[in-house]
Structure formats: structure tokens, C-alpha cells
Design a protein around this motif. Structure first.
Motif, PDB file in Angstrom:
ATOM      1  N   GLN A 113     -33.363  43.126  -7.944  1.00 23.35           N
ATOM      2  CA  GLN A 113     -32.714  44.307  -7.938  1.00 23.35           C
ATOM      3  C   GLN A 113     -31.736  44.051  -6.536  1.00 23.35           C
ATOM      4  O   GLN A 113     -32.343  43.850  -5.700  1.00 23.35           O
ATOM      5  CB  GLN A 113     -33.407  45.463  -7.772  1.00 23.35           C
ATOM      6  N   ILE A 116     -33.779  47.993  -2.830  1.00 22.17           N
ATOM      7  CA  ILE A 116     -35.229  48.363  -2.894  1.00 22.17           C
ATOM      8  C   ILE A 116     -35.492  49.664  -2.102  1.00 22.17           C
ATOM      9  O   ILE A 116     -34.895  49.657  -0.927  1.00 22.17           O
ATOM     10  CB  ILE A 116     -36.152  47.451  -2.489  1.00 22.17           C
ATOM     11  N   LEU A 117     -36.163  50.502  -2.559  1.00 22.02           N
ATOM     12  CA  LEU A 117     -36.237  52.013  -1.680  1.00 22.02           C
ATOM     13  C   LEU A 117     -37.804  51.730  -1.282  1.00 22.02           C
ATOM     14  O   LEU A 117     -38.880  51.618  -2.120  1.00 22.02           O
ATOM     15  CB  LEU A 117     -36.187  52.942  -2.841  1.00 22.02           C
ATOM     16  N   ALA A 135     -34.268  57.849  -7.959  1.00 20.55           N
ATOM     17  CA  ALA A 135     -34.420  56.389  -8.052  1.00 20.55           C
ATOM     18  C   ALA A 135     -34.222  56.003  -9.529  1.00 20.55           C
ATOM     19  O   ALA A 135     -33.476  54.897  -9.886  1.00 20.55           O
ATOM     20  CB  ALA A 135     -35.598  55.922  -7.476  1.00 20.55           C
ATOM     21  N   ASP A 136     -34.889  56.545 -10.473  1.00 22.56           N
ATOM     22  CA  ASP A 136     -34.811  56.107 -11.942  1.00 22.56           C
ATOM     23  C   ASP A 136     -33.196  56.475 -12.473  1.00 22.56           C
ATOM     24  O   ASP A 136     -32.746  55.715 -13.194  1.00 22.56           O
ATOM     25  CB  ASP A 136     -35.722  57.164 -12.621  1.00 22.56           C
ATOM     26  N   LEU A 140     -33.303  52.183 -10.424  1.00 22.02           N
ATOM     27  CA  LEU A 140     -34.352  51.306  -9.635  1.00 22.02           C
ATOM     28  C   LEU A 140     -35.410  51.370 -10.483  1.00 22.02           C
ATOM     29  O   LEU A 140     -35.763  52.276 -10.950  1.00 22.02           O
ATOM     30  CB  LEU A 140     -34.466  52.020  -8.383  1.00 22.02           C
ATOM     31  N   ASN A 141     -36.262  50.307 -10.388  1.00 21.09           N
ATOM     32  CA  ASN A 141     -37.456  50.176 -11.157  1.00 21.09           C
ATOM     33  C   ASN A 141     -38.757  50.075 -10.446  1.00 21.09           C
ATOM     34  O   ASN A 141     -39.785  49.956 -10.981  1.00 21.09           O
ATOM     35  CB  ASN A 141     -37.446  48.927 -12.210  1.00 21.09           C
ATOM     36  N   GLN A 142     -38.609  50.435  -9.110  1.00 23.73           N
ATOM     37  CA  GLN A 142     -39.568  50.185  -8.221  1.00 23.73           C
ATOM     38  C   GLN A 142     -39.286  51.146  -6.981  1.00 23.73           C
ATOM     39  O   GLN A 142     -38.422  51.219  -6.473  1.00 23.73           O
ATOM     40  CB  GLN A 142     -40.071  49.073  -7.711  1.00 23.73           C
ATOM     41  N   ILE A 143     -40.440  51.482  -6.432  1.00 20.96           N
ATOM     42  CA  ILE A 143     -40.347  52.221  -5.055  1.00 20.96           C
ATOM     43  C   ILE A 143     -41.589  51.709  -4.280  1.00 20.96           C
ATOM     44  O   ILE A 143     -43.109  51.763  -4.708  1.00 20.96           O
ATOM     45  CB  ILE A 143     -40.390  53.825  -5.201  1.00 20.96           C
ATOM     46  N   VAL A 168     -40.604  54.400 -13.245  1.00 20.46           N
ATOM     47  CA  VAL A 168     -40.587  53.556 -11.970  1.00 20.46           C
ATOM     48  C   VAL A 168     -41.791  53.150 -11.253  1.00 20.46           C
ATOM     49  O   VAL A 168     -42.828  53.928 -11.400  1.00 20.46           O
ATOM     50  CB  VAL A 168     -39.883  54.640 -10.925  1.00 20.46           C
ATOM     51  N   LEU A 253     -28.505  56.579  -2.100  1.00 17.52           N
ATOM     52  CA  LEU A 253     -28.715  55.781  -3.446  1.00 17.52           C
ATOM     53  C   LEU A 253     -27.095  56.000  -4.227  1.00 17.52           C
ATOM     54  O   LEU A 253     -26.938  55.020  -5.045  1.00 17.52           O
ATOM     55  CB  LEU A 253     -29.806  56.176  -4.469  1.00 17.52           C
ATOM     56  N   TYR A 256     -24.751  53.625  -3.234  1.00 20.12           N
ATOM     57  CA  TYR A 256     -25.072  52.183  -4.153  1.00 20.12           C
ATOM     58  C   TYR A 256     -24.244  52.371  -5.530  1.00 20.12           C
ATOM     59  O   TYR A 256     -23.700  51.451  -5.965  1.00 20.12           O
ATOM     60  CB  TYR A 256     -26.559  51.958  -4.023  1.00 20.12           C
TER      61      TYR A 256
END
Length: 267
Positions: A113, A116-117, A135-136, A140-143, A168, A253, A256
Motif C-alpha cells: 500500500q 500506512i496509518l 481508513a476503510d 486502507l486494509n491495515q492500521i 481493516v 487521508l 492521499y
């Protein structure tokens, strides 16, 4: 369908325990409550261990509209309204609750990605839930979250995610500073917000970046600021100097998102 009529029932006692963090951790389970989020859990193939519905709710318009067909394929437990109120976390419950098994903790970070958060000791459940949802919304797929961040499976956090919790991955870091240091070795730069800089978030190319959002009262910790590669400010035209943590996350975000859309258009 099964029925439970006693508040002394083992399952009822278990659900009440899951309101506390230590038991969520011990049993590796958490609660979700509300018609729409239970529907989403089913659609996202979350690991549902039990669904509990109050007798009053089973014929309600919401349940009939969103869950009727799904419940025909799933075993659930029916309880009287007074017992449901005992296990509910909200003042006016919709009468639907589920026990979810947590996904096994995966420490592997997805380096595929652009950004990254990472969250450094976020304390407000509404903020954390909104951040997960935001984030979703940007894909984004991760935090990453620090050890001092509020439990992401807190019922208030779960409600605020509006179902994004199922999409997430939450990576709980024992030492966020060390984790960020390891990420830097994978050609990512650490970005933190700081009032003492002239560099704007709009000056940053949002690629191979880790965006760190700090604690509501104290901001990003000194240790992580010292590890950061870029310090930036969110420009403001009014007199307010800082933003709520979840709003600040959204602003960054969606910068981005703007850059990604421009890149996709070849601009």
C-alpha cells in the motif's frame, strides 16, 4: 432457534463479561450490537459465534428488512427484552447482538500500500472508530496502533466503525517506535504533524509514507517525532490551531485520495 429465559444462564454471564477488555482478550471475542452491523458481519463472513435477538425485536421492521432471510440460515438465540437490556451496551437497543471471534493477530505489515496509518495512544473510542471507518473509506486494509491506544474492540469503538472493523486489520504494536523503525527499512518515510514547521501536508507526495496520528491531548510522542522523516502542518485559515484526531486523519487521508485520483487521470 434456541431460547434463554434466565439471566443466570452461562451464555448471558459470558456476554456481560465481554463488556470488559480483560475478558475480550482472554476469550479472544468481542461484541457487536445493532441490526446493520450484524448484517454486515454476516455479509463479510466475520467469525460469528452467537447471535442473540430479543423477542420484541424479532418481528420489528428493521430485523424483518435486514436479517429475516439471513436468520433462516443461521442458528440464533432468542431472549426476553428484560434480559437483552441486561446485556446491551446502549440506552435504546435494537434488540440484536452478536459475539464475534477476533481474527488471529497477524503482525505482518502489507507493504503493497502507498500509505500506512499508525496511531500513537489514541484514547477516545469515537475517534478510533471514526479513524478505522475513514481508513476503510480510502482503501486502507491495515492500521497500526500503539500499546497505549484504547482497545479497538471496545463496544463504543465498534459502533463508531459502522462495520469497517471487519475489513481493516488492526495490528497492535508492543513498541510502536520500534515497529516504525522497522518500516523505515522498507523504504517508507514517517510523517508526523507538528505545529512548529512551515511544511504543509499538501507538499508531501503520499507514496511510501507512514502517517502517524498522535494522542488527543499530547500529540505524537517525542520518541516518535525524533524518528520521523517529515514534520508537516495542516494549514488552517481560522484561529483554531489544532483539529480533532479523527478529523485530522480524514484531512490527511483524503489528500492521499486526491493525489491518487490525479495520478490515475495522468495529471
Amino acid at each position: 432457534m434456541q431460547q434463554i429465559t434466565s439471566k443466570k444462564n452461562k451464555l448471558i454471564k459470558h456476554i456481560i463479561k465481554l463488556k470488559e477488555k480483560k475478558y475480550r482478550k482472554e476469550y479472544n471475542e468481542y461484541l457487536i450490537e445493532g441490526v446493520k452491523i450484524v448484517e454486515e458481519a454476516i455479509e463479510e463472513n466475520a467469525k460469528i459465534k452467537q447471535i442473540i435477538i430479543s423477542q420484541e425485536a424479532i418481528e420489528s421492521e428493521l430485523v424483518q428488512k435486514h436479517l429475516k432471510e439471513k436468520l433462516q440460515k443461521i442458528d440464533y438465540i432468542q431472549v426476553p427484552s428484560n434480559i437483552f437490556k441486561l446485556i446491551s451496551e446502549v440506552e435504546k437497543p435494537q434488540g440484536v447482538l452478536a459475539i464475534i471471534e477476533k481474527e488471529k493477530q497477524k503482525e505482518d505489515i502489507d507493504y503493497g500500500q502507498d500509505i500506512i496509518l499508525a496511531l500513537d495512544d489514541i484514547q477516545d473510542p469515537g475517534n478510533l472508530g471514526t479513524i478505522i471507518r475513514t481508513a476503510d473509506s480510502v482503501g486502507l486494509n491495515q492500521i497500526l496502533i500503539s500499546k497505549g491506544t484504547i482497545d479497538p474492540y471496545n463496544p463504543k469503538v465498534i459502533r463508531s466503525t459502522m462495520g469497517a472493523i471487519f475489513r481493516v486489520k488492526i495490528i497492535e504494536c508492543e513498541n510502536l517506535g520500534q515497529t516504525l523503525k522497522n518500516i523505515q527499512k522498507n523504504n517508507y518515510q514517517i510523517v508526523v504533524t507538528d505545529l512548529n514547521t512551515d511544511k504543509s501536508i499538501y507538499d508531501i507526495k503520499m507514496q511510501n509514507k507512514v502517517i502517524v496520528i498522535g494522542n488527543e491531548a499530547n500529540g505524537v510522542s517525542k520518541e516518535i517525532k525524533e524518528k520521523s522523516d517529515i514534520k508537516a502542518i495542516i494549514p488552517m485559515l481560522g484561529k483554531t490551531e489544532s483539529l480533532n484526531a479523527s478529523i485530522a486523519t480524514g484531512v490527511i487521508l483524503y489528500e492521499y485520495v486526491r493525489q491518487t485520483l490525479q495520478k490515475n487521470k495522468g495529471l
